[in-house]
Design an enzyme around this catalytic site. Sequence first.
Site, PDB file in Angstrom:
ATOM      1  N   MET A 426     -38.843  30.061  -0.200  1.00 48.76           N
ATOM      2  CA  MET A 426     -39.534  31.061  -1.015  1.00 48.76           C
ATOM      3  C   MET A 426     -38.960  31.066  -2.417  1.00 48.76           C
ATOM      4  SD  MET A 426     -41.777  33.441  -1.314  1.00 48.76           S
ATOM      5  CE  MET A 426     -42.004  34.335  -2.851  1.00 48.76           C
ATOM      6  N   GLU A 461     -40.067  24.658  -4.877  1.00 48.38           N
ATOM      7  CA  GLU A 461     -39.693  26.017  -5.288  1.00 48.38           C
ATOM      8  C   GLU A 461     -39.318  26.072  -6.765  1.00 48.38           C
ATOM      9  OE1 GLU A 461     -40.687  28.044  -3.261  1.00 48.38           O
ATOM     10  OE2 GLU A 461     -40.725  26.792  -1.476  1.00 48.38           O
TER      11      GLU A 461
HETATM   12 ZN   LIG Z   1     -45.110  27.440  -2.672  1.00 52.42          ZN
END
Ligand SMILES: [Zn+2]
Length: 1066
Positions: A426, A461
């Site tokens: 994330m 990311e």
């Molecule tokens: Zn992504």
Amino acid sequence: MKMSLTHSRQQFLAYETHGDPAIHYGRKGGFFISTCICVCFVICAVFAAALVGIIVYHITYFTLGQQPKDLWDESEPFGQSSSPAPDLRLPTTVIPSFYRLKIKADLDKSQFSGDAYITIKANKRVKEIILHSKGLVIKNATLGEQIYEEVDIMRSRIKRNTTDTSTENVTTDGATTENAIEKANGLDTSTNSSDPDPVTISSVASVNTQVTHSNVRNIEIISFQSSSGDRLTLKLGSMLTPNIDYTLQLSFEGRISDSLTGFYKSSYRNSDNEDRELGVTQFEPTSARAAFPCFDEPAFKAKFEISIAHPKNISVLSNMKVATQESVKDQPNWQWTHFERSINMSTYLVAYVLCDFKYVETNYTGKDNKIKAIRVWTQPSLIHKANYALSITPKLLAFYEEVFGVPYALDKLDLIAIPDFSSGAMENWGLLTFRETSLLFDEKEGMPGEKRGVAIDVSHELAHQWFGNLVTMRWWTDLWLNEGFATYIEYVGVNHIQPDWEMFLSFTHDKMSLLHTDSLKNTSPVSRKVIDASEISQKFDDISYAKGANLIRMLNNTISERLFLKGLAIYLDTWQYQNAEENDLWEAMSQATTDDEFLKDVSLVEFMNSWTRQAGYPVVHVKRDYKTGHVLFEQRLFTSAKNPYKSMEKQLWQIPISYTTSGTPSGEWTPHPKLWLKGKTLTAEIPLNDTEGFYVNVGAIGYYRVNYDQKNWQLLSEALKDGSIKDPIAKAQLIDDAFNLAKANLLNYSYALGLTSCVINGEDSKIIWDMLLDNMAFLRYNLKTKSGYMYFQDYVRLLLAKQLEKLNYGVKKPVDDNEALLIENLLLWECMVEAPRCLNWAKTEFHQWMSHPENNTIPSYLRSLVYNVAVKHGGREEFFFLWEVFQNSTDPAVKNLIITNLPSTRQESLITFLLEKSLSEIPKQYAATVWGADPPEGTRITQNFLIQNFDTVYRVFNDLDSFTFSSILSMVFGFIAENDELDKLKQFVMQNKNRLVPMSQTLQMIVDTATLRIDWIRTHSRGINDWFHKYLVEHASRNISMSTDATWTQNVTINISDSNTTAPSS
Ligand SMILES: [Zn+2]
């Protein structure tokens, strides 16, 4: 977010069970990403796979039409007939600009409490405020008007050192600054330049003009109450005056959750065998509201100033650098950690982590000439695996800064490996969170695929720090802008730092896999309307990620890299710190390309909208007139559905056409388009030699398939045979197109099957093998229970023999990662078709390990394969040997590898054992994986278990996050090949409709796939088996190495299907 392989299975299983490349859990582009494929990828992949996989039952009855209408409506996608979801978007009358958050986190008691001071402004006179809050207890709410007065705050000189944890608080001294607001809209003017690093620092804080309120005119809050859509409505005693800042103060309490979203708890066992806990956040897409009350939509960007109170012996990280720390009054051993004020960002990017981890660190000097600390954090015993990610991060950052022309916006970057994590990773701004196997890599023991997986996830990311964080989609409808871009850039980034991995071959392979999924009846457009929050999670799928990436690549290729980068720079510059929609990007690209000759009659907005706003993709039929030299191009929807939606059949795309011929030297091939096909047809005069094959969509960059007239297919086949077409992508593409055209009854299967013999004398190119075997996997699964399956097995062994011999069966060490991955794939297939040599070798390797458990001598890159064979062809002994290792290992890579292979057991009791354990004992992030049993025997067991224990299974997995339960449905029902199973599924869905509607897309794809598969088996299986039989009979007495010349284009003519044709029927 990088979707995860929560339910990852290794390639062996993928092939074994799903028979489709798209279903390569843990493998992308032919390499392992063991942990970083998105749940949604898995979901979609399963469908694609399912599509491919077909079982052998001859259909004696076909009950689709017998389903009572009230049980399953065939006329529209599942879930659409229910009344449209109410629009639960927040009103835009009240806008937040700043959050001051103070949160006390008590991991021992699993609870937190906090105060949020939110600066808001109304843009018209309103008497209520609506924001989000989920599962929080709101203790108190006040609202006051802010009256500014300029105050000079002289900051004191401070000096700190490592041991001083109770440093004087500079920026946040209680009430003064709790409501402090900077009048200027510029970036943080915080004077604090102190650094939390464990080094002695001395900084002089400058005199700052801080603006704060001195008086507050309170506004009465008459009531606050929760309503649907996680909304919190505050009724006010009087109207808000437009364009005045108010401070809304909310005191709240909540539980640190056991799920994997919001503010949740993770744990690990340390080297002293003690269980340690950490607090983690995962807010995307809609869980910030579960951690603090907020305006939880991406367009409500604001600045955040966060403080966390916590025990002194643990570290706290957040998006920004630590500003200061101070003791908590009356709570010895607790302290406040105050973070610097952020720049404007969306709520879903806010993050904080409390842990006792270690880190490795490096410094990076950004394009803005600031020195920024980069740290990779992990549980202490895995710190030796953190160096690889640390080594590539600065390289990727520097590359992105160069390419995008905009510096990385923050002053530090932390990357942290979380023991319990739902997705793969994330992109929280400045604090990237990862599943452990997505960030950590063991240079000594790790597999080549794992290393690529880490590189890909880190690259993805980091790309989000620009695409997503700096410029954010306005609403989830344009999620693909975030994810498609990050997915495209992840390949560009990794290709830059590791060119020998040939990332664009992987990209092309992944695209071809995606084309399978995207031809399903109910596939959806990249850009599709999202109204309700419950629909958002369904957007995290292959379409948003991979199709988005491919469309962006096609745009790049069409307008040229130079103009593409120019357009990007315009886009980033125009929209930074704001929210954008897709057309904002196309407008920026248009600005960059105004002078381009090829584009003079093209609107880039219309061009891209034709791809992003329509579902599916076209096939271009190419018909040469060999007398006149004219070439006719005609576009149609490419679909695997027998009865596609009428509206979709009318769709037209704006298609950039590139082409070359087999006689053109490969150095002169260019993927740059030469023609536009905008209408239904186009006739072009192209000087072509009658003896040369005409090849369209060079480099397979255009997002479409190509079919040719029969003679041209012959010419292309001959060109492959005589080596005049050498390009591996062209070969792989022709094989893949031929197989899929045959599947859709647009080409006789004998053309596709004839192409496969091109590898029979050996082939070194990985992408050719990958595409060929992916398509053979589709056949394999479908033919598996037919009597003719043995011919298929023999034929595959024939294909593999030369190349395996050349690679010495993997006994000698591969020369590089690509070769390792190729060997693994070929051996995998050798075992899958049950070649005795392979099975014996794998069993011997495994039993050697069993007799010396302390010494695993199986080469790391072959372990997955060996474990799988051992479990599938072994018994309880092999199973429980691995189960013990899984339980006792603290290494996430080891655990992951084992748990993905255990479900391949053929013993019913062991499958049930795993399913039961998944509801209790198996750690959260591995639990869903065990639901991926082998079809058809294994999935029959999982289906029954799920239906009989639905309440429990739903509760356990649906509470975890919004993705996991969907992927379980895919694994359990994604391979249906018989009508009785399909009926059972439909009945189950209708009986539990309310709970299953949020997974409507998944379920509809499962049904589409099953319908297709059942039909495919009926239509094609017998003819294809006959082809293999005939081939083997004809070549049985011949030396294999001599055989290909004659057979290569000799399309054994067997009437495979009456409906097969090479030309489009109109
Ligand atoms: Zn992504």
